[in-house]
Design an enzyme around this catalytic site. Structure first.
Site, mmCIF file in Angstrom:
data_model
loop_
_atom_site.group_PDB
_atom_site.id
_atom_site.type_symbol
_atom_site.label_atom_id
_atom_site.label_comp_id
_atom_site.label_asym_id
_atom_site.label_seq_id
_atom_site.Cartn_x
_atom_site.Cartn_y
_atom_site.Cartn_z
ATOM 1 N N MET A 69 61.529 63.950 -17.258
ATOM 2 C CA MET A 69 61.023 62.668 -17.717
ATOM 3 C C MET A 69 61.950 61.560 -17.219
ATOM 4 O O MET A 69 63.157 61.713 -17.411
ATOM 5 C CB MET A 69 61.025 62.675 -19.250
ATOM 6 C CG MET A 69 59.942 61.881 -19.908
ATOM 7 S SD MET A 69 60.378 60.126 -20.092
ATOM 8 C CE MET A 69 62.088 60.140 -20.577
ATOM 9 N N PRO A 70 61.478 60.507 -16.582
ATOM 10 C CA PRO A 70 60.107 60.206 -16.175
ATOM 11 C C PRO A 70 59.602 61.064 -14.999
ATOM 12 O O PRO A 70 60.401 61.616 -14.245
ATOM 13 C CB PRO A 70 60.196 58.740 -15.741
ATOM 14 C CG PRO A 70 61.487 58.223 -16.261
ATOM 15 C CD PRO A 70 62.384 59.400 -16.296
ATOM 16 N N TYR A 71 58.275 61.087 -14.896
ATOM 17 C CA TYR A 71 57.582 61.773 -13.817
ATOM 18 C C TYR A 71 56.912 60.720 -12.944
ATOM 19 O O TYR A 71 56.107 59.932 -13.439
ATOM 20 C CB TYR A 71 56.543 62.739 -14.386
ATOM 21 C CG TYR A 71 57.199 63.742 -15.299
ATOM 22 C CD1 TYR A 71 57.820 64.879 -14.792
ATOM 23 C CD2 TYR A 71 57.252 63.524 -16.682
ATOM 24 C CE1 TYR A 71 58.476 65.771 -15.635
ATOM 25 C CE2 TYR A 71 57.906 64.415 -17.527
ATOM 26 C CZ TYR A 71 58.512 65.537 -16.989
ATOM 27 O OH TYR A 71 59.168 66.415 -17.815
ATOM 28 N N VAL A 107 61.608 63.313 -11.950
ATOM 29 C CA VAL A 107 60.861 64.184 -11.037
ATOM 30 C C VAL A 107 59.941 63.297 -10.196
ATOM 31 O O VAL A 107 59.305 62.385 -10.728
ATOM 32 C CB VAL A 107 60.023 65.213 -11.828
ATOM 33 C CG1 VAL A 107 59.233 66.106 -10.880
ATOM 34 C CG2 VAL A 107 60.909 66.049 -12.741
#
Lengths: 61, 61, 61, 61, 61, 61
Positions: free
Chosen positions: F1-3, F40
């Protein structure tokens, strides 16, 4: 083009989102050679009760 | 990795989501040989007024 | 409904995908009370050169 | 199948969404030779504070 | 804005995709009051071996 | 997280993708206060024949 989606837990302020859009647009534009006016950023806010990791709902973690 | 998104009509309880995350993580982990701690599950709640089938908005169906 | 998307690194066999679809459909169906015939599963294969973690392209990792 | 997602700024009425689902389903069905009962439409409403263009959050534009 | 994604089984011709983009853009533009030059359409081709329904991989169906 | 998902026309080199992942991860990390090891990035390559703008397939534009 490019179209960027940032999915993250809710709770970020509008100031943080403003900075995110500015910095991510610059990072994309300079690395893949796209004019900044063509870069679109979508932000998606997630609730902790809609996110699971390692089999556990994050609102329980 | 893997990243799993489950899109469904809103109204499920947190208990149902907890069970969903647990069981889906196990199903993914055992079938594609990924450790459960690497499996991420995103739940997306849809309103009936944001879903169409056969040309009809589901809030009318 | 529900619609499930599983995004994972490419290289899984058709047998693994067959098992994935079977087990994930059962897990979703039993936990959110949806008939299995309504569960749709989309699989998305990613290349390592299209995945980044911690600032590093996974084809380099 | 096909599955259509329409992402747009929030604020459309249910009447507009009803017309959108009807017309988009017809357009998809006739051009790719799919029966309308197989066409699913998801609508996603975005807030202006979750959309960025040219490095600027659209709630500021 | 709006951004439309059409996910469907692979095998459509470029002529079908050309017609799809033209008709879907018109349908979206007229129903949600957006100028056609703002409508973006993404097409995603799926393999049958990446689609599951009712617990069955569609390459087996 | 975040993606983060970056959807763009195909044809970028692995060097461009490597730089993209590095710079976007840094931009996200510093603006929303997330450790870089949690960021990611998914890259999605689009064909021109799968992108439409203003009702026109971009392979014709």
């Amino acid at each position: 083009m490019p179209y960027v989606t940032v999915k993250m837990l809710e709770g970020r302020t509008e100031d943080q989102k403003r900075a995110l859009v500015e910095k991510v647009t610059a990072a994309v534009s300079e690395t893949v050679d796209a004019p900044p006016e063509n870069v679109v950023v979508f932000i998606e806010d997630m609730k902790k009760s809609n996110l699971g990791k390692n089999g556990k709902l994050q609102s329980d973690a």
